[in-house]
Enzyme design. Structure first.
Site, PDB file in Angstrom:
ATOM      1  N   ASP A   1      30.437 -36.421 -91.112  1.00  0.00           N
ATOM      2  CA  ASP A   1      31.325 -37.783 -90.940  1.00  0.00           C
ATOM      3  C   ASP A   1      31.518 -37.744 -89.168  1.00  0.00           C
ATOM      4  O   ASP A   1      32.201 -36.572 -89.094  1.00  0.00           O
ATOM      5  CB  ASP A   1      32.747 -37.311 -91.069  1.00  0.00           C
ATOM      6  CG  ASP A   1      33.560 -38.149 -90.693  1.00  0.00           C
ATOM      7  OD1 ASP A   1      33.178 -39.235 -90.595  1.00  0.00           O
ATOM      8  OD2 ASP A   1      35.014 -38.621 -91.097  1.00  0.00           O
TER       9      ASP A   1
ATOM     10  N   TYR B   1      33.038 -32.401 -88.750  1.00  0.00           N
ATOM     11  CA  TYR B   1      33.565 -33.203 -88.755  1.00  0.00           C
ATOM     12  C   TYR B   1      34.110 -33.704 -87.666  1.00  0.00           C
ATOM     13  O   TYR B   1      35.196 -33.445 -86.489  1.00  0.00           O
ATOM     14  CB  TYR B   1      34.812 -33.214 -89.554  1.00  0.00           C
ATOM     15  CG  TYR B   1      35.927 -33.972 -89.677  1.00  0.00           C
ATOM     16  CD1 TYR B   1      35.429 -35.204 -90.088  1.00  0.00           C
ATOM     17  CD2 TYR B   1      37.405 -33.789 -89.995  1.00  0.00           C
ATOM     18  CE1 TYR B   1      36.611 -36.383 -90.220  1.00  0.00           C
ATOM     19  CE2 TYR B   1      38.350 -34.247 -90.084  1.00  0.00           C
ATOM     20  CZ  TYR B   1      38.196 -35.113 -90.290  1.00  0.00           C
ATOM     21  OH  TYR B   1      39.199 -36.543 -90.499  1.00  0.00           O
TER      22      TYR B   1
END
EC number: 3.1.11.2
Length: 252
Positions: free
Chosen positions: A145, A106
């Site tokens: 992400d 992330y």
């Protein structure tokens, strides 16, 4: 091997909006990686049948965090990238298997006005260094992400977003350096010219209904694995977060 990656934008929120365990069962993925879980140890009682579960929590409550559910027990699990200043936010988990490393990541958002861009660039450099160390031992599958739309095709309104967080020259160039170091964006490997394929939509102004989105969630694999990619897809119909899951089918 079927892998899924999903920024859930708060796991407890997703579990209120959908039957998360049923989703896991229906998808029947070998590995499911989550980002932005936003939980602390003990806040969620979640032990899906047939999965080994690994969590990395941020020091700050209600922020960041990652998780991995794996049917196969890994040889080892590594939390973070071994750099203390980058390992306070629970952003990385690495699972080592016999023939491959699988990472969930992330990446920090550079924020409005690129106020966190300097930190972001330090992160990019440290993360790539860590990945290259792994890649010297065995191939890497990285997902998550990554908070960057790499090319203009990867977001609906590139001109309006030029040099906004997620589409700045610095972030895009960092992703290019990552790929040039010996890695492949699996989705673009399979669908090099597909437009309108997005994994994140703002909650504002009905963006998702109108498909005004960004592709910022990825599966990136070592160059040596690219011919083993069977499919890469985006599950835009799965609701519950401002992101949707992305998927990789790879012959490992």
């Amino acid at each position: 091997m079927k892998l899924i990656s999903w920024n859930v934008n708060g796991l407890r929120a997703v579990m209120r909006k959908m039957d998360f365990l049923s989703y896991l069962k229906e998808e029947d993925a070998d590995i499911i990686c989550l980002q932005e879980t936003k939980i602390q140890d003990g806040q969620v009682d979640l032990q899906p049948e047939d999965y080994h579960v690994y969590w990395n929590y941020a020091v700050k409550k209600g922020y960041s965090g990652t998780a991995v559910f794996s049917k196969q027990e890994p040889l080892q699990v590594i939390y973070g990238i071994g750099v203390e200043e980058h390992d306070q936010e629970g952003r990385v988990i690495t699972l080592e298997f016999e023939n491959v490393f699988v990472m969930t990541v992330y990446t920090p958002n550079s924020r409005r006005g690129l106020e966190r861009i300097d930190y972001r660039m330090q992160w990019e450099e440290a993360l790539l260094s860590y990945i290259l160390e792994l890649d010297q031992k065995k191939p890497v599958i990285l997902c998550g992400d990554l908070n960057v739309a790499h090319q203009e095709i990867d977001l609906k309104n590139p001109k309006a977003n030029r040099n906004n967080a997620g589409f700045s020259d610095q972030e895009r160039e960092a992703f290019t350096r990552f790929l040039e170091a010996g890695f492949v964006d699996s989705f673009r490997h399979v669908y090099p010219d597909l437009e309108g394929a997005y994994s994140w939509w703002s909650y504002r102004a009905g963006a998702r209904d109108r498909n005004i989105g960004w592709r910022i969630d990825y599966f990136v694999v070592s160059e040596s694995l690219k011919e083993q990619i069977e499919d890469a897809s985006i599950s835009a119909d799965v609701m519950g977060s401002d992101h949707c899951p992305v998927e990789l089918i790879i012959n490992i």
